[in-house]
Enzyme design. Structure first.
Site, PDB file in Angstrom:
ATOM      1  N   PHE A  61       0.847  -1.201   0.000  1.00  0.00           N
ATOM      2  CA  PHE A  61       0.000   0.000   0.000  1.00  0.00           C
ATOM      3  C   PHE A  61       0.884   1.253   0.000  1.00  0.00           C
ATOM      4  O   PHE A  61       0.778   2.104  -0.882  1.00  0.00           O
ATOM      5  CB  PHE A  61      -0.956  -0.016   1.201  1.00  0.00           C
ATOM      6  CG  PHE A  61      -1.723   1.268   1.371  1.00  0.00           C
ATOM      7  CD1 PHE A  61      -2.292   1.907   0.272  1.00  0.00           C
ATOM      8  CD2 PHE A  61      -1.874   1.851   2.623  1.00  0.00           C
ATOM      9  CE1 PHE A  61      -2.995   3.108   0.424  1.00  0.00           C
ATOM     10  CE2 PHE A  61      -2.578   3.044   2.773  1.00  0.00           C
ATOM     11  CZ  PHE A  61      -3.134   3.667   1.676  1.00  0.00           C
ATOM     12  N   VAL A  84      -2.213  -8.208   6.051  1.00  0.00           N
ATOM     13  CA  VAL A  84      -2.263  -8.763   7.408  1.00  0.00           C
ATOM     14  C   VAL A  84      -3.689  -8.899   7.946  1.00  0.00           C
ATOM     15  O   VAL A  84      -3.890  -9.545   8.968  1.00  0.00           O
ATOM     16  CB  VAL A  84      -1.416  -7.933   8.414  1.00  0.00           C
ATOM     17  CG1 VAL A  84       0.074  -8.090   8.134  1.00  0.00           C
ATOM     18  CG2 VAL A  84      -1.837  -6.468   8.436  1.00  0.00           C
ATOM     19  N   LEU A  98       5.070  -4.400  11.755  1.00  0.00           N
ATOM     20  CA  LEU A  98       5.127  -2.983  11.383  1.00  0.00           C
ATOM     21  C   LEU A  98       4.037  -2.587  10.404  1.00  0.00           C
ATOM     22  O   LEU A  98       3.892  -1.400  10.102  1.00  0.00           O
ATOM     23  CB  LEU A  98       6.496  -2.668  10.742  1.00  0.00           C
ATOM     24  CG  LEU A  98       7.678  -2.335  11.663  1.00  0.00           C
ATOM     25  CD1 LEU A  98       8.000  -3.490  12.599  1.00  0.00           C
ATOM     26  CD2 LEU A  98       8.921  -2.012  10.825  1.00  0.00           C
ATOM     27  N   ASN A 124      -4.319 -11.185  13.989  1.00  0.00           N
ATOM     28  CA  ASN A 124      -3.792 -12.320  13.220  1.00  0.00           C
ATOM     29  C   ASN A 124      -2.334 -12.618  13.577  1.00  0.00           C
ATOM     30  O   ASN A 124      -1.944 -13.786  13.709  1.00  0.00           O
ATOM     31  CB  ASN A 124      -3.919 -12.055  11.721  1.00  0.00           C
ATOM     32  CG  ASN A 124      -5.351 -12.189  11.243  1.00  0.00           C
ATOM     33  OD1 ASN A 124      -6.135 -12.938  11.818  1.00  0.00           O
ATOM     34  ND2 ASN A 124      -5.705 -11.449  10.200  1.00  0.00           N
ATOM     35  N   TYR A 170      -5.798   5.956  13.397  1.00  0.00           N
ATOM     36  CA  TYR A 170      -4.412   5.524  13.619  1.00  0.00           C
ATOM     37  C   TYR A 170      -4.110   5.411  15.111  1.00  0.00           C
ATOM     38  O   TYR A 170      -3.675   4.356  15.598  1.00  0.00           O
ATOM     39  CB  TYR A 170      -3.483   6.537  12.955  1.00  0.00           C
ATOM     40  CG  TYR A 170      -2.012   6.198  13.043  1.00  0.00           C
ATOM     41  CD1 TYR A 170      -1.476   5.154  12.311  1.00  0.00           C
ATOM     42  CD2 TYR A 170      -1.156   6.951  13.848  1.00  0.00           C
ATOM     43  CE1 TYR A 170      -0.115   4.866  12.369  1.00  0.00           C
ATOM     44  CE2 TYR A 170       0.202   6.668  13.912  1.00  0.00           C
ATOM     45  CZ  TYR A 170       0.722   5.625  13.174  1.00  0.00           C
ATOM     46  OH  TYR A 170       2.065   5.339  13.238  1.00  0.00           O
TER      47      TYR A 170
HETATM   48  P1  NAD Z   1       5.427   2.950   5.770  1.00  0.00           P
HETATM   49  O1  NAD Z   1       4.103   3.432   5.298  1.00  0.00           O
HETATM   50  O2  NAD Z   1       6.628   3.277   4.958  1.00  0.00           O
HETATM   51  O3  NAD Z   1       5.416   1.377   5.979  1.00  0.00           O
HETATM   52  C1  NAD Z   1       4.289   0.637   6.308  1.00  0.00           C
HETATM   53  C2  NAD Z   1       4.319  -0.658   5.498  1.00  0.00           C
HETATM   54  O4  NAD Z   1       3.189  -1.460   5.840  1.00  0.00           O
HETATM   55  C3  NAD Z   1       4.244  -0.412   3.996  1.00  0.00           C
HETATM   56  O5  NAD Z   1       5.202  -1.196   3.341  1.00  0.00           O
HETATM   57  C4  NAD Z   1       2.822  -0.836   3.642  1.00  0.00           C
HETATM   58  O6  NAD Z   1       2.695  -1.254   2.308  1.00  0.00           O
HETATM   59  C5  NAD Z   1       2.570  -1.924   4.657  1.00  0.00           C
HETATM   60  N1  NAD Z   1       1.154  -2.147   4.957  1.00  0.00           N
HETATM   61  C6  NAD Z   1       0.220  -1.228   5.274  1.00  0.00           C
HETATM   62  N2  NAD Z   1      -0.963  -1.816   5.495  1.00  0.00           N
HETATM   63  C7  NAD Z   1      -0.770  -3.157   5.340  1.00  0.00           C
HETATM   64  C8  NAD Z   1      -1.614  -4.284   5.428  1.00  0.00           C
HETATM   65  N3  NAD Z   1      -2.901  -4.167   5.737  1.00  0.00           N
HETATM   66  N4  NAD Z   1      -1.072  -5.511   5.186  1.00  0.00           N
HETATM   67  C9  NAD Z   1       0.231  -5.646   4.851  1.00  0.00           C
HETATM   68  N5  NAD Z   1       1.075  -4.598   4.750  1.00  0.00           N
HETATM   69  C10 NAD Z   1       0.583  -3.366   4.993  1.00  0.00           C
HETATM   70  O7  NAD Z   1       5.584   3.501   7.243  1.00  0.00           O
HETATM   71  P2  NAD Z   1       6.821   3.423   8.248  1.00  0.00           P
HETATM   72  O8  NAD Z   1       7.197   4.805   8.588  1.00  0.00           O
HETATM   73  O9  NAD Z   1       7.850   2.504   7.750  1.00  0.00           O
HETATM   74  O10 NAD Z   1       6.122   2.806   9.536  1.00  0.00           O
HETATM   75  C11 NAD Z   1       6.291   1.446   9.900  1.00  0.00           C
HETATM   76  C12 NAD Z   1       5.631   1.200  11.249  1.00  0.00           C
HETATM   77  O11 NAD Z   1       6.231   2.026  12.247  1.00  0.00           O
HETATM   78  C13 NAD Z   1       4.138   1.506  11.254  1.00  0.00           C
HETATM   79  O12 NAD Z   1       3.477   0.524  12.015  1.00  0.00           O
HETATM   80  C14 NAD Z   1       4.061   2.840  11.953  1.00  0.00           C
HETATM   81  O13 NAD Z   1       2.840   2.997  12.621  1.00  0.00           O
HETATM   82  C15 NAD Z   1       5.236   2.761  12.915  1.00  0.00           C
HETATM   83  N6  NAD Z   1       5.714   4.108  13.257  1.00  0.00           N
HETATM   84  C16 NAD Z   1       6.455   4.836  12.368  1.00  0.00           C
HETATM   85  C17 NAD Z   1       6.873   6.122  12.722  1.00  0.00           C
HETATM   86  C18 NAD Z   1       7.683   6.965  11.786  1.00  0.00           C
HETATM   87  O14 NAD Z   1       7.984   8.112  12.117  1.00  0.00           O
HETATM   88  N7  NAD Z   1       8.106   6.476  10.650  1.00  0.00           N
HETATM   89  C19 NAD Z   1       6.534   6.659  13.962  1.00  0.00           C
HETATM   90  C20 NAD Z   1       5.764   5.895  14.826  1.00  0.00           C
HETATM   91  C21 NAD Z   1       5.375   4.610  14.469  1.00  0.00           C
HETATM   92  N1  UDP Z   2      -4.182 -16.799  12.969  1.00  0.00           N
HETATM   93  C1  UDP Z   2      -3.320 -16.662  11.884  1.00  0.00           C
HETATM   94  N2  UDP Z   2      -2.266 -17.513  11.754  1.00  0.00           N
HETATM   95  C2  UDP Z   2      -2.003 -18.490  12.635  1.00  0.00           C
HETATM   96  C3  UDP Z   2      -2.864 -18.620  13.748  1.00  0.00           C
HETATM   97  C4  UDP Z   2      -3.935 -17.762  13.887  1.00  0.00           C
HETATM   98  O1  UDP Z   2      -3.501 -15.775  11.058  1.00  0.00           O
HETATM   99  O2  UDP Z   2      -1.030 -19.194  12.435  1.00  0.00           O
HETATM  100  C5  UDP Z   2      -5.309 -15.894  13.120  1.00  0.00           C
HETATM  101  C6  UDP Z   2      -6.622 -16.619  13.308  1.00  0.00           C
HETATM  102  O3  UDP Z   2      -7.206 -16.873  12.044  1.00  0.00           O
HETATM  103  C7  UDP Z   2      -7.433 -15.649  14.122  1.00  0.00           C
HETATM  104  C8  UDP Z   2      -6.409 -14.797  14.839  1.00  0.00           C
HETATM  105  O4  UDP Z   2      -5.129 -15.160  14.309  1.00  0.00           O
HETATM  106  O5  UDP Z   2      -8.181 -14.795  13.262  1.00  0.00           O
HETATM  107  C9  UDP Z   2      -6.401 -14.997  16.330  1.00  0.00           C
HETATM  108  O6  UDP Z   2      -6.073 -16.329  16.581  1.00  0.00           O
HETATM  109  P1  UDP Z   2      -6.466 -17.047  17.936  1.00  0.00           P
HETATM  110  O7  UDP Z   2      -5.997 -18.466  17.854  1.00  0.00           O
HETATM  111  O8  UDP Z   2      -6.003 -16.262  19.082  1.00  0.00           O
HETATM  112  O9  UDP Z   2      -8.050 -16.929  17.956  1.00  0.00           O
HETATM  113  P2  UDP Z   2      -9.185 -17.873  17.381  1.00  0.00           P
HETATM  114  O10 UDP Z   2      -8.701 -18.440  16.081  1.00  0.00           O
HETATM  115  O11 UDP Z   2      -9.369 -18.885  18.433  1.00  0.00           O
HETATM  116  O12 UDP Z   2     -10.348 -16.945  17.214  1.00  0.00           O
END
Ligand code: NAD
Ligand code: UDP
Ligand code: UDP
Length: 343
Positions: A61, A84, A98, A124, A170
């Protein structure tokens, strides 16, 4: 045969940055969610160089494949394009979680998705950590303190967050993610670490990231107006990404399990920052004032006593030194892009 040939070619010396040879019992299988992003890809470089086996899970993203392109095909490296919010089955020893858009324009672009990413994504990863008995570190944020009433911020401060404002998707997402970390710790014994990361900058920030350092540098490099939101008296404390990466690894591998602030306590006003960047870039930009954004925290500075005493970490890179490296990076980005970038 084709495959064998390809592999030999890929593994030629010099094809990849050098990695340490770790004995199998010291080599960990490490998952980095968000590993194609700014912080994640810098962390991946360090973990790979240390000789670990690294899997990146990223939906691209805000991350970019080019941030990890230099590792593609390496025997220790795996890249999974995935989200994720969907469950995933992997076998790993450590999880650096992250994945989450981090800059205000990105996390406010689709607030519902931001909340799902924090809530369902962290759930997850916790389910995965529980199943395979992995240690998990959450990248939390100084934003959980909201617009803080105490200064500098200590980990024991509970914060001042507007639950319904534009930043809430956030801030509250990360707050509940922290809550989930400690619920899984208490109830089912997951081994957790929580890093409260303060403003970080450095190479691999996305040019359209929208955060202040990238905006100001890109504006200054193109002699465009440097946009200060509000009167510029609000403060932030900026750490260079190399320092943060060291802190994340120390926290993950130490014994301290409560939240830890990771940031550089050097505090500057945004107005000062605009002037400093203009000077370092030797730019002809004008510094202009735009309206303040909603719920913008007035000041922010970490108290890092816990990091110093519990994990033996403190930042080492002075802000100006980090800025010079970041300016170099953005110069290259602009050249590569071949046109103007509007941050
Ligand atoms: P970034 O946007 O460069 O990186 C975030 C990454 O997560 C990206 O590669 C994006 O594609 C991926 N991503 C987003 N949503 C996703 C999803 N649903 N599934 C899989 N991947 C997903 O930002 P960053 O600055 O590298 O931040 C990384 C982490 O550190 C974040 O969790 C952020 O909240 C935390 N953080 C960063 C800062 C900062 O100043 N950079 C400060 C505080 C916290
Ligand atoms: N989960 C996952 N990978 C794993 C194990 C669990 O993505 O290897 C996910 C699972 O599908 C659930 C979440 O993690 O949505 C929380 O898992 P947990 O076992 O705690 O809860 P439950 O599955 O019993 O609701
Ligand atoms: N900011 C600014 N001009 C910009 C981008 C940001 O003045 O072009 C300000 C913003 O209002 C905030 C500070 O810089 O006070 C840090 O903003 P950023 O988005 O980098 O991070 P965060 O608000 O999450 O700390």
């Amino acid at each position: 045969e084709q495959l064998a040939l390809w592999r030999t070619d890929e593994n030629k010396p010099g094809r990849y940055p050098p990695v340490k040879r770790l004995p199998p019992n010291e080599r960990l299988r490490i998952l980095v969610t968000g590993g194609a992003g700014f912080v994640g890809s810098n962390l991946v470089d360090r973990l790979m160089t240390m000789g670990h086996e690294v899997t990146v899970l990223d939906n691209l993203f805000t991350g970019r494949k080019k941030n990890v392109a230099h590792w593609l095909g390496h025997p220790n490296f795996n890249f999974v394009i995935g989200d994720v919010v969907h469950p995933i089955m992997l076998e790993v020893d450590q999880i650096y979680h992250l994945a989450c858009p981090a800059s205000p324009p990105h996390y406010q672009y689709n607030p519902i998705k931001t909340i799902k990413t924090s809530v369902e994504g962290t759930l997850n990863m916790l389910g995965l950590a529980k199943r395979v008995n992995a240690r998990m570190l959450l990248a939390s944020t100084s934003e959980i303190y909201g617009d803080p009433e105490i200064h500098p911020q200590v980990e024991s401060y509970w914060g001042n967050v507007n639950t319904i404002g534009p930043r809430a998707c956030y801030d509250e997402g990360k707050r509940v993610a922290e809550t989930m970390m400690y619920s899984y710790q208490r109830q089912v014994g997951v081994d957790v670490r929580v890093a409260r990361i303060f403003n970080t900058f450095g190479p691999r920030m996305h040019p359209n990231d929208g955060r202040v350092v990238s905006n100001f540098i890109i504006q200054a490099l193109q002699d465009k107006d440097i946009t200060v939101y509000g009167d510029g008296s609000q403060t932030r404390s900026f750490q260079f990404v190399d320092d943060l990466v060291g802190g994340l690894i120390s926290l993950m591998n130490g014994n301290y399990t409560l939240p830890v602030n990771l940031g550089n306590p050097d505090e500057y006003t945004i107005a000062h920052f605009a002037t400093a960047i203009k000077r370092l870039v030797n730019s002809n930009s004008n510094i202009v004032a735009l309206p303040a954004t909603t719920d913008d925290p007035h000041k922010r500075k970490p108290d890092i006593t816990v990091a110093r005493t519990k994990i033996g970490w403190e930042p080492a890179v002075p802000v100006e030194q980090g800025l010079v490296k970041t300016i170099e990076y953005f110069k290259k980005e602009l050249d590569e892009y071949g046109g103007e970038i509007v941050p």
